[in-house]
Design an enzyme around this catalytic site. Structure first.
Site, PDB file in Angstrom:
ATOM      1  N   THR A 194     -10.451  53.694 -48.692  1.00 44.67           N
ATOM      2  CA  THR A 194     -11.028  53.158 -49.435  1.00 44.67           C
ATOM      3  C   THR A 194     -12.329  52.033 -49.264  1.00 44.67           C
ATOM      4  O   THR A 194     -11.873  51.391 -47.806  1.00 44.67           O
ATOM      5  CB  THR A 194     -10.081  52.147 -50.405  1.00 44.67           C
ATOM      6  OG1 THR A 194     -10.910  51.793 -51.929  1.00 44.67           O
ATOM      7  CG2 THR A 194      -9.167  51.256 -49.799  1.00 44.67           C
ATOM      8  N   ARG A 195     -13.017  51.683 -49.651  1.00 48.23           N
ATOM      9  CA  ARG A 195     -13.950  50.771 -49.280  1.00 48.23           C
ATOM     10  C   ARG A 195     -14.342  49.608 -50.777  1.00 48.23           C
ATOM     11  O   ARG A 195     -15.579  49.149 -50.982  1.00 48.23           O
ATOM     12  CB  ARG A 195     -15.793  50.831 -49.333  1.00 48.23           C
ATOM     13  CG  ARG A 195     -15.664  51.450 -48.237  1.00 48.23           C
ATOM     14  CD  ARG A 195     -16.926  52.292 -47.803  1.00 48.23           C
ATOM     15  NE  ARG A 195     -17.391  53.707 -48.586  1.00 48.23           N
ATOM     16  CZ  ARG A 195     -18.088  53.515 -49.453  1.00 48.23           C
ATOM     17  NH1 ARG A 195     -19.272  52.378 -49.530  1.00 48.23           N
ATOM     18  NH2 ARG A 195     -18.601  54.538 -50.913  1.00 48.23           N
ATOM     19  N   ASN A 196     -13.350  49.652 -51.923  1.00 45.20           N
ATOM     20  CA  ASN A 196     -13.365  49.208 -53.011  1.00 45.20           C
ATOM     21  C   ASN A 196     -12.252  48.316 -53.894  1.00 45.20           C
ATOM     22  O   ASN A 196     -11.189  48.977 -53.149  1.00 45.20           O
ATOM     23  CB  ASN A 196     -13.734  50.368 -54.406  1.00 45.20           C
ATOM     24  CG  ASN A 196     -15.713  50.923 -54.288  1.00 45.20           C
ATOM     25  OD1 ASN A 196     -15.953  50.884 -54.257  1.00 45.20           O
ATOM     26  ND2 ASN A 196     -14.792  52.606 -54.138  1.00 45.20           N
TER      27      ASN A 196
END
Length: 409
Positions: A194-196
């Site tokens: 994830t980057r969110n």
């Protein structure tokens, strides 16, 4: 045997003791490296990139670019290179067969044993790794910004970084993660890249993958690295995911949040393979992949990251492939594309929609974003983001770095 875990069968660990470090560093020329390279040195040293011991030589780069394998046959999808200008190499007297001290934040970081200095066609590399030579692609742009010479060889970490709060309680080496999984009794672990900040679609994607893998645990592996204005701030990503565990939306004995220091290449399907190998090294047995994994723009098909694994041997980590999750007003709940029959009514859990909730422009948030997560994100904006949960110039200039390099005694 690509199924071996760690990748290659041995977890690479190259960290010198304080006594060894002093001997290794003595009298070496110093080469300052940027943050991306510093992060990669740390990852080499602790085995995130096993079986790599350091930056690739020409034979490995060429094999990865052309065939998506190292020269010895192990699958690897992203070239790992250290670029240095001819002028700097000459001024430092760096040559093959010698060693150089890599520094960061004006402190010693790692020793590189220089095995090879070479050049490589950057346009050829971009076309094969990213499928395009368009400089609008951030990976291509990064490639074209490389200096014209690459320096290859194993690295040894001589000065382990200090991981700063709030990341310190989430950062674990592959060995530490494997030990943690053993403590928890997890023999099947599914990774979530994830980057969110997590919205309801992410939450249900994790739960669905957990069930599909018949796993005992979910490892959230938050990518912490290079940021650009408009991205979520790293602190909000990590603390937002951990809030799902703290609030009981996923049981604490089933869910762990961790960080991976990595600068995204946005290489779509190739980066999906890279993510799988790194998470295998971290001890995971499964990796979930949704739509547009590691993609950017329209360079890759929606499910290209699903399809690429059909071309590869058994990697020792299984892909859990998922379609889209959305909010269905007819079902009055988050719904799965593979099950919900109301596609014409679907409401995408899009980044734009979630951002409008976070910024206070859309209510209610409960069907799309947990209120507890929203509260944490807004707290992070005040505590870490200079008033914004999204990256700003002020954040880039003044944030506390993820890692600090201490003075070497």
């Amino acid at each position: 045997d690509n199924a071996l875990s760690p990748h290659g069968g041995v977890l690479i660990e190259r960290v010198a003791s304080p006594e060894e470090a002093r001997l290794l560093c003595a009298g070496l020329p110093k080469l300052a490296v940027r943050e991306q390279v510093a992060r990669e040195c740390v990852n080499f040293a602790y085995g995130f990139f096993s079986p790599l011991k350091g930056f690739m030589g020409r034979a490995d780069v060429d094999s990865v670019v052309r065939h998506m394998t190292l020269a010895n046959g192990y699958v690897w999808s992203i070239p790992m290179v250290l670029d240095v200008s001819e002028e700097e190499l000459s001024s430092l007297g760096v040559r093959e067969g010698a060693s150089v001290l890599l520094t960061h934040q004006d402190q010693p970081l790692a020793v590189l044993e220089v095995e090879e200095i070479f050049s490589y066609d950057k346009e050829f590399l971009a076309q094969h790794v990213y499928g395009t030579t368009d400089e609008a692609h951030p990976g291509v742009l990064r490639t074209y910004s490389f200096q014209d010479r690459f320096v290859a060889g194993p690295i040894t970490l001589v000065n382990p970084p200090v991981i700063n709060p709030p990341y310190d309680r989430f950062w674990r080496t592959p060995r530490q993660l494997r030990e943690r999984f053993a403590e928890l009794g997890w023999t099947k672990v599914v990774a979530h890249q994830t980057r969110n900040v997590p919205h309801s679609g992410h939450e249900w994607m994790m739960k669905g993958a957990y069930l599909a893998a018949e796993a005992q645990g979910i490892l959230v592996s938050a990518v912490i690295g290079e940021k650009k204005p408009g991205d979520y701030i790293d602190e909000a990503i990590v603390l937002g995911h951990d809030k799902l565990r703290e609030s009981g939306f996923i049981r604490p004995d089933v869910h762990q949040t961790s960080t991976l220091m990595w600068d995204m290449r946005y290489a779509g399907p190739r980066e999906a393979v890279f993510h799988a190998l790194v998470r295998k090294n971290m001890g995971c047995t499964h990796h979930m992949f949704g739509r547009d994994h590691a993609g950017v723009g329209n360079y890759y098909g929606t499910y290209a990251a699903h399809e690429i694994f059909d071309q590869l041997p058994d990697l020792g980590i299984k892909s859990v492939l998922t379609l889209e999750w959305w909010y269905c007003p007819v079902c009055e709940s988050v719904a799965y594309e593979g099950l919900c029959g109301h596609r014409e009514h679907k409401q995408d859990l899009s980044g734009t929609f979630i951002r409008s909730i976070i910024q206070g422009g859309t209510e209610p948030a409960s069907v799309s974003l947990r209120g507890e997560v929203l509260e944490v994100v807004r707290e992070c904006a005040d505590t870490y983001g200079f008033g914004s949960p999204f990256v700003t110039e002020a954040y880039l200039e003044n944030r506390t770095p993820v890692m600090s390099i201490p003075a070497l005694n």
